[in-house]
Design a protein around this motif. Structure first.
Motif, PDB file in Angstrom:
ATOM      1  N   ALA A 205      -3.267 -12.531  -4.323  1.00 40.87           N
ATOM      2  CA  ALA A 205      -3.814 -13.324  -3.231  1.00 40.87           C
ATOM      3  C   ALA A 205      -5.052 -12.686  -2.622  1.00 40.87           C
ATOM      4  O   ALA A 205      -5.316 -11.496  -2.807  1.00 40.87           O
ATOM      5  N   ILE A 206      -5.779 -13.514  -1.897  1.00 41.39           N
ATOM      6  CA  ILE A 206      -6.792 -13.027  -0.967  1.00 41.39           C
ATOM      7  C   ILE A 206      -6.178 -13.124   0.425  1.00 41.39           C
ATOM      8  O   ILE A 206      -5.779 -14.210   0.862  1.00 41.39           O
ATOM      9  N   LEU A 207      -6.070 -11.997   1.095  1.00 40.23           N
ATOM     10  CA  LEU A 207      -5.554 -11.976   2.461  1.00 40.23           C
ATOM     11  C   LEU A 207      -6.743 -12.023   3.416  1.00 40.23           C
ATOM     12  O   LEU A 207      -7.541 -11.082   3.485  1.00 40.23           O
ATOM     13  N   VAL A 208      -6.874 -13.123   4.120  1.00 44.36           N
ATOM     14  CA  VAL A 208      -7.963 -13.300   5.077  1.00 44.36           C
ATOM     15  C   VAL A 208      -7.477 -12.831   6.443  1.00 44.36           C
ATOM     16  O   VAL A 208      -6.544 -13.404   7.014  1.00 44.36           O
ATOM     17  N   ALA A 209      -8.101 -11.776   6.965  1.00 40.11           N
ATOM     18  CA  ALA A 209      -7.751 -11.237   8.277  1.00 40.11           C
ATOM     19  C   ALA A 209      -8.621 -11.928   9.319  1.00 40.11           C
ATOM     20  O   ALA A 209      -9.807 -11.625   9.449  1.00 40.11           O
ATOM     21  N   ASN A 210      -8.023 -12.858  10.047  1.00 36.45           N
ATOM     22  CA  ASN A 210      -8.734 -13.722  10.983  1.00 36.45           C
ATOM     23  C   ASN A 210      -8.318 -13.342  12.408  1.00 36.45           C
ATOM     24  O   ASN A 210      -7.219 -13.681  12.846  1.00 36.45           O
ATOM     25  N   PRO A 211      -9.162 -12.647  13.164  1.00 42.93           N
ATOM     26  CA  PRO A 211      -8.759 -12.160  14.491  1.00 42.93           C
ATOM     27  C   PRO A 211      -8.396 -13.278  15.458  1.00 42.93           C
ATOM     28  O   PRO A 211      -8.975 -14.371  15.419  1.00 42.93           O
ATOM     29  N   ILE A 212      -7.463 -12.993  16.328  1.00 44.26           N
ATOM     30  CA  ILE A 212      -7.084 -13.918  17.391  1.00 44.26           C
ATOM     31  C   ILE A 212      -8.315 -14.234  18.245  1.00 44.26           C
ATOM     32  O   ILE A 212      -9.170 -13.367  18.454  1.00 44.26           O
ATOM     33  N   PRO A 213      -8.454 -15.474  18.740  1.00 43.95           N
ATOM     34  CA  PRO A 213      -9.579 -15.782  19.628  1.00 43.95           C
ATOM     35  C   PRO A 213      -9.632 -14.827  20.815  1.00 43.95           C
ATOM     36  O   PRO A 213      -8.593 -14.480  21.394  1.00 43.95           O
ATOM     37  N   THR A 214     -10.834 -14.418  21.193  1.00 44.98           N
ATOM     38  CA  THR A 214     -11.037 -13.393  22.217  1.00 44.98           C
ATOM     39  C   THR A 214     -10.314 -13.703  23.521  1.00 44.98           C
ATOM     40  O   THR A 214      -9.712 -12.810  24.145  1.00 44.98           O
ATOM     41  N   GLU A 215     -10.331 -14.958  23.927  1.00 47.51           N
ATOM     42  CA  GLU A 215      -9.760 -15.304  25.227  1.00 47.51           C
ATOM     43  C   GLU A 215      -8.241 -15.168  25.292  1.00 47.51           C
ATOM     44  O   GLU A 215      -7.652 -15.179  26.376  1.00 47.51           O
ATOM     45  N   TYR A 216      -7.598 -15.031  24.137  1.00 53.80           N
ATOM     46  CA  TYR A 216      -6.135 -14.932  24.111  1.00 53.80           C
ATOM     47  C   TYR A 216      -5.618 -13.537  23.749  1.00 53.80           C
ATOM     48  O   TYR A 216      -4.414 -13.297  23.796  1.00 53.80           O
ATOM     49  N   GLU A 217      -6.492 -12.634  23.382  1.00 52.90           N
ATOM     50  CA  GLU A 217      -6.017 -11.329  22.923  1.00 52.90           C
ATOM     51  C   GLU A 217      -5.471 -10.497  24.071  1.00 52.90           C
ATOM     52  O   GLU A 217      -5.847 -10.662  25.232  1.00 52.90           O
ATOM     53  N   ILE A 218      -4.562  -9.577  23.728  1.00 46.60           N
ATOM     54  CA  ILE A 218      -3.986  -8.634  24.685  1.00 46.60           C
ATOM     55  C   ILE A 218      -4.621  -7.272  24.431  1.00 46.60           C
ATOM     56  O   ILE A 218      -4.698  -6.839  23.273  1.00 46.60           O
ATOM     57  N   PRO A 219      -5.097  -6.580  25.476  1.00 45.90           N
ATOM     58  CA  PRO A 219      -5.711  -5.264  25.267  1.00 45.90           C
ATOM     59  C   PRO A 219      -4.803  -4.333  24.473  1.00 45.90           C
ATOM     60  O   PRO A 219      -3.583  -4.299  24.685  1.00 45.90           O
ATOM     61  N   HIS A 220      -5.407  -3.580  23.571  1.00 50.37           N
ATOM     62  CA  HIS A 220      -4.651  -2.749  22.642  1.00 50.37           C
ATOM     63  C   HIS A 220      -3.760  -1.748  23.358  1.00 50.37           C
ATOM     64  O   HIS A 220      -2.585  -1.571  23.011  1.00 50.37           O
ATOM     65  N   TYR A 221      -4.298  -1.074  24.388  1.00 50.57           N
ATOM     66  CA  TYR A 221      -3.516  -0.041  25.097  1.00 50.57           C
ATOM     67  C   TYR A 221      -2.287  -0.647  25.774  1.00 50.57           C
ATOM     68  O   TYR A 221      -1.208  -0.050  25.811  1.00 50.57           O
ATOM     69  N   GLU A 222      -2.438  -1.869  26.294  1.00 48.00           N
ATOM     70  CA  GLU A 222      -1.330  -2.552  26.959  1.00 48.00           C
ATOM     71  C   GLU A 222      -0.262  -2.945  25.941  1.00 48.00           C
ATOM     72  O   GLU A 222       0.945  -2.764  26.175  1.00 48.00           O
ATOM     73  N   LEU A 223      -0.709  -3.452  24.813  1.00 47.27           N
ATOM     74  CA  LEU A 223       0.208  -3.875  23.757  1.00 47.27           C
ATOM     75  C   LEU A 223       1.016  -2.699  23.229  1.00 47.27           C
ATOM     76  O   LEU A 223       2.220  -2.813  22.967  1.00 47.27           O
ATOM     77  N   MET A 224       0.373  -1.538  23.072  1.00 53.46           N
ATOM     78  CA  MET A 224       1.057  -0.368  22.538  1.00 53.46           C
ATOM     79  C   MET A 224       2.213   0.072  23.427  1.00 53.46           C
ATOM     80  O   MET A 224       3.251   0.529  22.948  1.00 53.46           O
ATOM     81  N   LYS A 225       2.056  -0.068  24.741  1.00 54.05           N
ATOM     82  CA  LYS A 225       3.144   0.294  25.663  1.00 54.05           C
ATOM     83  C   LYS A 225       4.368  -0.591  25.428  1.00 54.05           C
ATOM     84  O   LYS A 225       5.501  -0.111  25.382  1.00 54.05           O
TER      85      LYS A 225
END
Length: 285
Positions: A205-225
């Protein structure tokens, strides 16, 4: 095939999201595919019958039914033989879609290598390595061991491309310290790579990595907690295997006061829209 088709999985309906968000999101994903010029085919197993394109009533049934199996490729035959209701994961959806000639599939995030356990590797990676398909996802769930997952994808010769990004996205967040070596900017480029893979006889397969729209993303540091807390709880309760991902995603939703659920729905719709565009281009080629 006379039309451009996009496969959609049913695990998100039966196991990934709570009611009624699961039903509403499944319907919304189908609508996103249609709006972008393609025909959706949500795949599931009902009463042992494989359904390539379940109806709205069947989507609602899987959204509310009890004891729905969660099947990867290895368990498809079990669900059919024993006449069970089953929701298909990434691997099972790919396998069944490929049998029908469907070449584009939209999901949320693929499975991979879990953190904190000696050995827990998803069937998704194996299926990606051998089934010719374009799989649109928001990368992998950030609850996974991302570094090991990417190593497995490379070892199993899965072509990974970032859609308008040079970073590998982590489901709820666009940020990642992990680079993507190949960046594509249009559905046409993705379709061209896929056609060339087929012409050269290169499986997988080709795995297409399509980022979540900016307005809906959760900050990385917050998510890691949230993730650290959820993984610690899962370990203390000895939760593993197919039960692990649903448990972790549910706890992330609770810990984030619903922000991860909102993000999950947004990325699923975003992936369905891109998959619809790719399938339309692929059909035109």
């Amino acid at each position: 095939m006379d039309k451009a088709y996009v496969a959609l999985e049913s695990t998100v309906i039966a196991h990934g999201l709570p009611w009624p968000a699961n039903f509403e999101t499944a319907v919304a994903m189908e609508e996103e595919v249609k709006k972008n010029g393609s025909v959706p085919r949500t795949i599931g197993i009902i009463g042992g019958e494989i359904k390539i394109g379940i109806t709205r009533d069947e989507i609602k049934y899987l959204s509310t039914a009890k004891n729905v199996m969660k099947v990867g490729t290895a368990e498809i035959a079990v669900a059919v033989a024993l006449k069970k209701d089953a929701a298909t994961t990434v691997s099972a959806t790919m396998k069944l879609a490929a049998r029908e000639g469907i070449e584009v599939f939209a999901t949320g995030g693929i499975g991979g290598v879990h953190k904190g356990v000696e050995w827990d590797v998803s069937q998704d990676i194996v299926e990606l390595s051998k089934t010719n398909m374009i799989v649109v996802s928001a990368g992998v769930k950030s609850i996974l061991d991302v570094e090991k997952t990417l190593e497995f994808l490379e070892t199993f010769q899965v072509t990974v491309v970032g859609y308008r990004t040079d970073r590998f996205p982590l489901f709820h967040t666009r940020f990642s310290k992990f680079p993507v070596n190949i960046t594509v900017n249009t559905p046409e480029e993705i379709a061209a790579i896929f056609e060339e893979k087929k012409r050269l006889g290169i499986e997988g397969a080709i795995l297409v990595a399509n980022p979540i729209p900016t307005e809906y993303e959760i900050p990385h540091y917050e998510l890691m907690k949230y993730i650290e807390t959820a993984i610690t709880e899962a370990t203390s309760k000895n939760i593993s295997g197919k039960s692990l991902t649903p448990f972790l995603l549910n706890r992330l939703g609770e810990l984030s006061d619903g922000k991860t659920l909102e993000a999950n729905i947004a990325l699923l719709k975003n992936n369905a829209a891109l998959a619809g565009q790719i399938a339309k281009v692929l059909k035109e080629l």
